[in-house]
Write a protein that holds these residues in place. Sequence first.
Motif, PDB file in Angstrom:
ATOM      1  N   PHE A   1       0.696  -1.204  -0.117  1.00  0.00           N
ATOM      2  CA  PHE A   1       0.219   0.108  -0.025  1.00  0.00           C
ATOM      3  C   PHE A   1       0.847   1.384  -0.148  1.00  0.00           C
ATOM      4  O   PHE A   1       1.961   1.295   0.651  1.00  0.00           O
ATOM      5  CB  PHE A   1      -0.921   0.117   1.273  1.00  0.00           C
ATOM      6  CG  PHE A   1      -2.049  -0.857   1.190  1.00  0.00           C
ATOM      7  CD1 PHE A   1      -1.945  -2.024   0.124  1.00  0.00           C
ATOM      8  CD2 PHE A   1      -3.086  -0.965   2.104  1.00  0.00           C
ATOM      9  CE1 PHE A   1      -3.000  -3.079   0.235  1.00  0.00           C
ATOM     10  CE2 PHE A   1      -3.998  -1.979   2.214  1.00  0.00           C
ATOM     11  CZ  PHE A   1      -4.034  -2.950   1.448  1.00  0.00           C
ATOM     12  N   THR A   2       0.264   2.398  -0.578  1.00  0.00           N
ATOM     13  CA  THR A   2       1.057   3.578  -0.734  1.00  0.00           C
ATOM     14  C   THR A   2       0.117   4.793  -0.264  1.00  0.00           C
ATOM     15  O   THR A   2      -0.939   4.861  -0.917  1.00  0.00           O
ATOM     16  CB  THR A   2       1.866   3.895  -1.949  1.00  0.00           C
ATOM     17  OG1 THR A   2       2.520   2.665  -2.533  1.00  0.00           O
ATOM     18  CG2 THR A   2       2.404   5.508  -1.927  1.00  0.00           C
ATOM     19  N   ILE A   3       0.516   5.298   0.792  1.00  0.00           N
ATOM     20  CA  ILE A   3      -0.626   6.683   1.328  1.00  0.00           C
ATOM     21  C   ILE A   3       0.243   7.762   0.702  1.00  0.00           C
ATOM     22  O   ILE A   3       1.639   8.057   0.464  1.00  0.00           O
ATOM     23  CB  ILE A   3      -0.267   6.588   2.821  1.00  0.00           C
ATOM     24  CG1 ILE A   3      -1.320   7.838   3.165  1.00  0.00           C
ATOM     25  CG2 ILE A   3       0.764   6.924   3.413  1.00  0.00           C
ATOM     26  CD1 ILE A   3      -1.821   7.714   4.770  1.00  0.00           C
ATOM     27  N   SER A   4      -0.684   8.951   0.269  1.00  0.00           N
ATOM     28  CA  SER A   4      -0.095  10.128  -0.125  1.00  0.00           C
ATOM     29  C   SER A   4      -1.203  11.036   0.009  1.00  0.00           C
ATOM     30  O   SER A   4      -2.188  10.756   0.500  1.00  0.00           O
ATOM     31  CB  SER A   4       0.272   9.864  -1.899  1.00  0.00           C
ATOM     32  OG  SER A   4      -0.933   9.553  -2.598  1.00  0.00           O
ATOM     33  N   ARG A   5      -0.854  12.301  -0.281  1.00  0.00           N
ATOM     34  CA  ARG A   5      -1.589  13.390  -0.184  1.00  0.00           C
ATOM     35  C   ARG A   5      -1.479  14.518  -1.114  1.00  0.00           C
ATOM     36  O   ARG A   5      -0.193  14.618  -1.510  1.00  0.00           O
ATOM     37  CB  ARG A   5      -1.641  14.013   1.429  1.00  0.00           C
ATOM     38  CG  ARG A   5      -0.380  14.674   1.666  1.00  0.00           C
ATOM     39  CD  ARG A   5      -0.375  15.003   3.146  1.00  0.00           C
ATOM     40  NE  ARG A   5      -1.343  15.789   3.520  1.00  0.00           N
ATOM     41  CZ  ARG A   5      -1.510  15.760   4.701  1.00  0.00           C
ATOM     42  NH1 ARG A   5      -1.062  15.390   5.701  1.00  0.00           N
ATOM     43  NH2 ARG A   5      -2.634  16.902   5.198  1.00  0.00           N
ATOM     44  N   ASP A   6      -2.499  15.187  -1.492  1.00  0.00           N
ATOM     45  CA  ASP A   6      -2.355  16.427  -2.579  1.00  0.00           C
ATOM     46  C   ASP A   6      -3.209  17.549  -1.745  1.00  0.00           C
ATOM     47  O   ASP A   6      -4.473  17.647  -1.815  1.00  0.00           O
ATOM     48  CB  ASP A   6      -3.220  16.091  -3.749  1.00  0.00           C
ATOM     49  CG  ASP A   6      -2.945  17.025  -4.832  1.00  0.00           C
ATOM     50  OD1 ASP A   6      -2.624  18.388  -4.431  1.00  0.00           O
ATOM     51  OD2 ASP A   6      -3.294  17.153  -6.068  1.00  0.00           O
TER      52      ASP A   6
END
Length: 130
Positions: free
Chosen positions: A71-76
């Motif tokens: 899994f990869t978490i990210s934010r914009d």
Amino acid sequence: QVQLVESGGGLVQPGGSLSLSCAASGGAFSSYTMGWFRQAPGKEREFVAAISRISGNGFNIKYADPVNGRFTISRDNAKNTGYLRMNLLKPDDPAVYYCAASSRFGTYVISPLQDAYDWWGQGTQVTVSS
């Protein structure tokens, strides 16, 4: 009042991928720590991943062991949206996935504890089945 709305859940075959989104409104999203949690039927809600607020080019990320590497978490922050990209989904991954946000932490600080989060979304269902 901060509102979080998850989307992107659905049915996927084992080994497949899904991308979840968490749209935030009503607050200063860029200043919040953001987390993802999940709850499977009959089980307690558990930590999945978290990402700190961003300062310059620096931020911090933490994953639960069962999802680390998949899994990869990210934010914009420009879109007030967080993401969870889930690859290589397994039969153990089906659950309702929740995003959460916390205003309590400074830069680089994150927490896997549910009590550390102030706001929660309504959840989105992820099903893994052939």
